[in-house]
Design an enzyme around this catalytic site. Structure first.
Site, PDB file in Angstrom:
ATOM      1  CE1 TYR A   1      -0.060   2.946   9.472  1.00  0.00           C
ATOM      2  CE2 TYR A   1      -0.415   0.874  10.623  1.00  0.00           C
ATOM      3  CZ  TYR A   1      -0.828   1.842   9.711  1.00  0.00           C
ATOM      4  OH  TYR A   1      -2.025   1.688   9.057  1.00  0.00           O
TER       5      TYR A   1
ATOM      6  CE  LYS B   1       2.209   3.668   5.614  1.00  0.00           C
ATOM      7  NZ  LYS B   1       1.715   2.443   4.983  1.00  0.00           N
TER       8      LYS B   1
ATOM      9  CG  ASP C   1      -4.109  -5.830  -0.173  1.00  0.00           C
ATOM     10  OD1 ASP C   1      -4.338  -4.653  -0.526  1.00  0.00           O
ATOM     11  OD2 ASP C   1      -3.710  -6.122   0.972  1.00  0.00           O
TER      12      ASP C   1
ATOM     13  CG  HIS D   1      -1.779  -1.160   1.376  1.00  0.00           C
ATOM     14  ND1 HIS D   1      -2.151  -1.671   2.598  1.00  0.00           N
ATOM     15  CD2 HIS D   1      -2.360  -1.971   0.449  1.00  0.00           C
ATOM     16  CE1 HIS D   1      -2.929  -2.723   2.423  1.00  0.00           C
ATOM     17  NE2 HIS D   1      -3.059  -2.932   1.124  1.00  0.00           N
TER      18      HIS D   1
END
Length: 180
Positions: free
Chosen positions: A131, A71, A170, A61
């Site tokens: 995260y 991130k 996905d 992603h």
């Protein structure tokens, strides 16, 4: 903390110092001045958390500009193979990836700058993944690259193809080569 450069510019593995005794352990997971000394200034604005079962594969992603996200990822409980793919156009490492084992035991973190696609594969019974991000989620800017894209050829170290649990989004993602 120990900051370890990877073979792709901008990606860093961070290993915290863990102090443990019979009571448990203590560690600093994030310390802005130290982080800035090694990586630079990143204005993290949000913390996210996900829980996933064994065999879940999330990714790859990313968000398109101006909504891309840096991130800082880690696993609190469990074990994952975490993958970051360089999708920065013009980068000498475009299409290459780094894979790092993140777990509640090793306490490693991975810093992923803007311009990377990200995903992870859960190898333990469950994984609690957290995260920090420096930009908010924008559904219209979200994109996905196939986890099994042959041009990237990520070695996910899958336990067995039949055990992979993947979302429909996905599963239907485009290939990196299609994006170019």
């Amino acid at each position: 903390m120990q900051y370890i450069k990877t073979e792709i510019e901008g990606l860093w593995i961070i290993e915290p110092k863990v102090f443990g005794d019979e009571r448990g352990y203590f560690m600093e997971a994030y310390k802005a001045p130290e982080f800035e000394q090694f990586i630079g200034s990143v204005n993290f604005i949000q913390d996210n958390e996900s829980r996933s079962a064994k065999g879940v594969l999330r990714g790859l992603h990313y968000q398109e500009e101006p909504y891309s996200q840096a991130k800082l990822v880690r696993v609190i409980i469990g074990n994952v193979l975490d993958v970051a793919v360089d999708i920065r156009r013009g980068s000498p490492t475009f299409g290459r990836y780094v894979a790092v084992e993140l777990s509640g035991e090793n306490k490693r973190q991975l810093f992923i700058p803007r311009g990377f696609a990200h995903g992870f594969y859960v190898r333990s019974e469950t994984a609690l993944f957290t995260y920090k991000v420096d930009n908010t989620y924008m559904p219209s800017a979200e994109r996905t690259i196939r986890y099994d894209d042959p041009t990237i050829n990520v070695d996910w170290m899958l336990m067995a193809d039949s055990e992979v649990i993947i979302s429909e989004k996905d599963r239907n993602a485009a290939s990196l080569v299609v994006r170019n």
